[in-house]
Write a protein that holds these residues in place. Structure first.
Motif, PDB file in Angstrom:
ATOM      1  N   ASP A  51       0.828  -1.205   0.000  1.00  0.00           N
ATOM      2  CA  ASP A  51       0.000   0.000   0.000  1.00  0.00           C
ATOM      3  C   ASP A  51       0.861   1.254   0.000  1.00  0.00           C
ATOM      4  O   ASP A  51       2.024   1.231   0.405  1.00  0.00           O
ATOM      5  CB  ASP A  51      -0.894   0.036   1.256  1.00  0.00           C
ATOM      6  N   LYS A  52       0.260   2.353  -0.413  1.00  0.00           N
ATOM      7  CA  LYS A  52       0.815   3.665  -0.106  1.00  0.00           C
ATOM      8  C   LYS A  52       0.255   4.073   1.246  1.00  0.00           C
ATOM      9  O   LYS A  52      -0.841   3.644   1.628  1.00  0.00           O
ATOM     10  CB  LYS A  52       0.428   4.690  -1.167  1.00  0.00           C
ATOM     11  N   ILE A  53       0.988   4.882   1.958  1.00  0.00           N
ATOM     12  CA  ILE A  53       0.510   5.330   3.264  1.00  0.00           C
ATOM     13  C   ILE A  53       0.712   6.836   3.400  1.00  0.00           C
ATOM     14  O   ILE A  53       1.544   7.440   2.739  1.00  0.00           O
ATOM     15  CB  ILE A  53       1.214   4.579   4.425  1.00  0.00           C
ATOM     16  N   GLY A  54      -0.098   7.422   4.261  1.00  0.00           N
ATOM     17  CA  GLY A  54       0.034   8.825   4.604  1.00  0.00           C
ATOM     18  C   GLY A  54      -0.272   8.989   6.082  1.00  0.00           C
ATOM     19  O   GLY A  54      -0.917   8.130   6.701  1.00  0.00           O
ATOM     20  N   LEU A  55       0.179  10.089   6.665  1.00  0.00           N
ATOM     21  CA  LEU A  55      -0.003  10.292   8.103  1.00  0.00           C
ATOM     22  C   LEU A  55      -0.411  11.735   8.370  1.00  0.00           C
ATOM     23  O   LEU A  55       0.298  12.671   8.011  1.00  0.00           O
ATOM     24  CB  LEU A  55       1.293   9.970   8.853  1.00  0.00           C
ATOM     25  N   VAL A  56      -1.603  11.898   8.974  1.00  0.00           N
ATOM     26  CA  VAL A  56      -2.099  13.199   9.413  1.00  0.00           C
ATOM     27  C   VAL A  56      -2.130  13.180  10.943  1.00  0.00           C
ATOM     28  O   VAL A  56      -2.631  12.218  11.540  1.00  0.00           O
ATOM     29  CB  VAL A  56      -3.503  13.495   8.853  1.00  0.00           C
ATOM     30  N   VAL A  57      -1.593  14.214  11.559  1.00  0.00           N
ATOM     31  CA  VAL A  57      -1.546  14.307  13.019  1.00  0.00           C
ATOM     32  C   VAL A  57      -2.291  15.563  13.440  1.00  0.00           C
ATOM     33  O   VAL A  57      -2.108  16.628  12.858  1.00  0.00           O
ATOM     34  CB  VAL A  57      -0.090  14.361  13.513  1.00  0.00           C
ATOM     35  N   PHE A  58      -3.164  15.442  14.453  1.00  0.00           N
ATOM     36  CA  PHE A  58      -3.835  16.635  14.963  1.00  0.00           C
ATOM     37  C   PHE A  58      -3.633  16.747  16.465  1.00  0.00           C
ATOM     38  O   PHE A  58      -3.715  15.786  17.204  1.00  0.00           O
ATOM     39  CB  PHE A  58      -5.322  16.655  14.587  1.00  0.00           C
TER      40      PHE A  58
END
Length: 706
Positions: free
Chosen positions: A572-579
């Motif tokens: 897979d491709k992955i991405g990371l969003v942090v809040f």
């Protein structure tokens, strides 16, 4: 056509030059994988090497470049008569060694060749159109961005490189031909890693980085300007150094068969490989072949300790990975200890004809530059240039120069960060910058535990994205479920029964007069296959103060790390969003580099308010942009939160922007009294809910099961 940039004119890249030369001397070394950041002259030096390889004699008119002195007995263009080897005559011609480049978007037919089915069915002949493997025979096959090439193509490529033969099986017709070539692959680790099984198939690996020395960088630019202004003149100025290099490669090739590998050195090689706990025996074979090639390159007729050390430094780093998130590397202190422990006891032993100083060696390899570097540089030259001075060029490659960074040290980029720690740049790249308002006091960074197996998460329906191992998808691979008229420029394979059935009703009208069928292009049918596709797994992680208890955040990081490992295994491709704090940031844009995601996750601090709506809105924007870039890759959203929202906008409105996206909410709420906020969020998203504590229990930990 302009000449290639001279190999001798490339600034730095000492380890890379040496690895390429060893492969040019001996094809048994098994190729080179070049890992490094963009703009480090990886492509330039590979193209330059091909011009230095000795010219080869080929059978005139043979599309497979057979050697007149030893033609391939199974050549599809044969049989050929054997003639005097080593020169050209009426049956052969001399030509430069070929350089064939394999583009990332190449098809299987383009790589291995294809059959003319119309001639095969109507005339009964094996009409074979050679592919790139045939064109690369007895030359160089260069694969730029090999980590972006589809896995099945990499498998075919490496099988041919290992066997020296390309096998083509198409619709009951079988063809084989010789395919021996110098395989060079380049990759930027930030764009994703190769599988460990594929890494192991490359003989040597070199890590390259641009030098940080201003004078060397200036020399790179200076030479590149000179080459662009007058390619012929620039090449002429380096012609003498190029001739010396070509002659030395030719001499080493000729001497290769006379180099002796004493049994004491062979035992030393196997002891080093065992000491580093590499899997399998390919490392032992590659190290032995590389040591022999290095001895021939240095003009020695017996392998010495230094040859073994140089070979081990290049052959073992990529075979040391114990975890997909580990960066390749080698502890040189351990290497020296293992060499010392296995050094033959008697210096005057006939099996140990070591000389105290190799006259051709530029000096103590421990005093040379970093991996791919030269002199005291920390890196490997870069851009499009090479050794600091013409006279240092081919001979100047330090034999056995140590890797530029100690074992475990960052190699540059997020994926190089050691476990549980982050460099200064990573601390600012994890999405904490937006959460530094009043009241935000980030806690210490919590470490992640060992990853465990997680349940399989899939996107509903059937997609048409790139092949992978997660959700159902249709493409060039998988089981055949039907046939259709080709929809592209050419058929994605041929469904033979469907093609025959389409042509059969028209044979009388077409005037068939023999056993064969009369086929036309509109009779062709391609198979419809259903297999698995890779997805974009976007992680949205709550790093606010409500998640800040160290034990709890450790559990969260361990769970996300486990999901990242699952994404790695499923292509897979992955991405990371942090809040956290005042907003949300994209800590990692969508990428194939799961290692980078793991490094950013490990460095993630916590603290501050909980802007849940901003996290969801940022995720929606990331998916919108990625949908424009890669419309066929379907997303899977994984939100890791306790569901609290102590600041920011309207969560309901933000969730509505993610309608239709397959989502999973990992519920991190803990304690005897639970408010069910994560479940309420899941209802808004139409998502599946997985309690954090259940992730490790749904599927037993692989390590414990073993």
């Amino acid at each position: 056509m302009n000449p290639a940039y001279p190999f001798s004119a490339v600034v730095g890249l000492a380890d890379l030059k040496l690895a390429l030369v060893l492969n040019a001397v001996s094809s048994r070394v098994g190729g080179v994988l070049v890992r490094g950041e963009k703009g480090t002259a990886k492509s330039t030096i590979v193209r330059a090497l091909a011009a230095q390889l000795p010219r080869v004699a080929v059978v005139a008119g043979c599309r497979f470049h057979c050697d007149p002195g030893a033609p391939d007995p199974g050549c599809p263009d044969g049989p050929h008569e054997t003639t005097a080897a080593g020169g050209a005559d009426a049956a052969g011609a001399l030509r430069a060694a070929s350089l064939v480049e394999l583009p990332v978007g190449a098809s299987e037919d383009r790589l291995v060749g294809s059959l003319d089915l119309e001639r095969a069915l109507t005339e009964g002949v094996k009409a074979f159109e050679p592919g790139l493997l045939a064109a690369a025979h007895r030359g160089v096959l260069y694969v730029d961005e090999v980590n972006l090439l589809h896995d099945h193509l990499v498998d075919l490529l490496l099988d041919a490189a290992a066997l020296g033969v390309c096998y083509v099986e198409r619709e009951t017709v079988s063809v084989r031909h010789a395919a021996r070539f110098l395989l060079v692959g380049t990759m930027n680790p930030e764009e994703g890693e190769l599988r460990p099984q594929l890494l192991d198939r490359f003989g040597l690996t070199v890590e390259v980085r641009a030098t940080r020395e201003p004078d060397e960088r200036a020399e790179v630019v200076r030479r590149r300007f000179a080459f662009d202004a007058d390619p012929e003149g620039f090449a002429a100025r380096w012609a003498a150094e190029e001739a010396v290099l070509a002659a030395r490669i030719a001499r080493a090739r000729a001497a290769l068969g006379s180099v002796r590998l004493p049994d004491s050195r062979l035992r030393q090689i196997t002891a080093v490989c065992a000491g580093f706990e590499v899997d399998g025996l390919r490392a032992d074979l590659v190290t032995a072949h590389a040591a022999v090639a290095h001895a021939a390159w240095q003009g020695r007729d017996v392998v010495t300790r230094e040859d073994v050390r140089v070979a081990a430094r290049l052959a073992l780093p990529h075979r040391r990975r114990r975890d997909p998130f580990d960066a390749p590397g080698l502890d040189e202190r351990l290497l020296d200890e293992l060499l010392d422990q296995t050094e033959p006891a008697a210096p005057d032993d006939p099996d140990n004809p070591e000389s105290p100083e190799d006259p051709e060696s530029p000096g103590d390899p421990d005093d040379s530059g970093g991996s791919g570097g030269s002199g005291g540089s920390d890196g490997s030259g870069a851009g499009d240039g090479a050794p600091a001075a013409p006279e240092s060029a081919p001979e100047g490659a330090p034999d056995g120069a140590p890797d530029g960074a100690p074992d475990g040290a960052p190699k540059g980029g997020a994926e190089g960060a050691p476990d549980g720690a982050a460099g200064p740049s990573e601390g600012s790249g994890t999405g904490t910058g937006s959460g530094t308002g009043s009241g935000d006091r980030p806690q210490d960074v919590a470490a992640a535990g060992a990853p465990f197996r997680v349940p399989v998460l899939k996107v509903a329906g059937v997609g048409a994205g790139v092949a992978g191992r997660r959700s159902s998808g249709r493409g060039r691979h998988g089981r055949t479920i039907g046939a259709r008229v080709p929809t592209g420029a050419g058929p994605a394979g041929i469904d033979l029964p469907a093609t025959l059935l389409a042509a059969a009703p028209h044979q009388l009208r077409r005037g068939r007069r023999g056993p064969g069928l009369v086929l036309r292009r509109d009779d062709l049918r391609e198979p419809v296959r259903e297999g698995r596709e890779g997805n974009l797994v976007l992680f949205v992680v709550d790093a606010s103060g409500s998640m800040g208890a160290r034990r709890r955040m450790t559990a969260v990081k361990t769970a996300v790390l486990s999901l990242l490992l699952d994404a790695y295994q499923r292509r897979d491709k992955i991405g990371l969003v942090v809040f956290r704090g005042a907003g949300a940031t994209v800590a990692l844009p969508p990428t194939s580099s799961v290692e980078a995601g793991a490094a950013r996750l490990r460095a993630l601090p916590t603290g501050g308010r909980t802007p849940l709506a901003e996290g969801l809105a940022t995720a929606a924007e990331v998916l919108r942009v990625e949908r424009l870039r890669d419309p066929d890759r379907r997303p899977l959203l994984v939100v890791v939160t306790d569901g609290r929202a102590t600041s920011g906008g309207d969560v309901t409105r933000a969730a509505a922007a993610l309608a239709g996206v397959t989502s999973v909410v990992v519920d991190c709420e803990s304690g005897p009294v639970r408010l069910g906020m994560a479940q309420a969020l899941a209802l808004r998203l139409g998502a599946r809910v997985l309690p954090l504590e259940s992730l490790g229990d749904l599927v037993r930990d692989r390590r414990k099961a073993g």
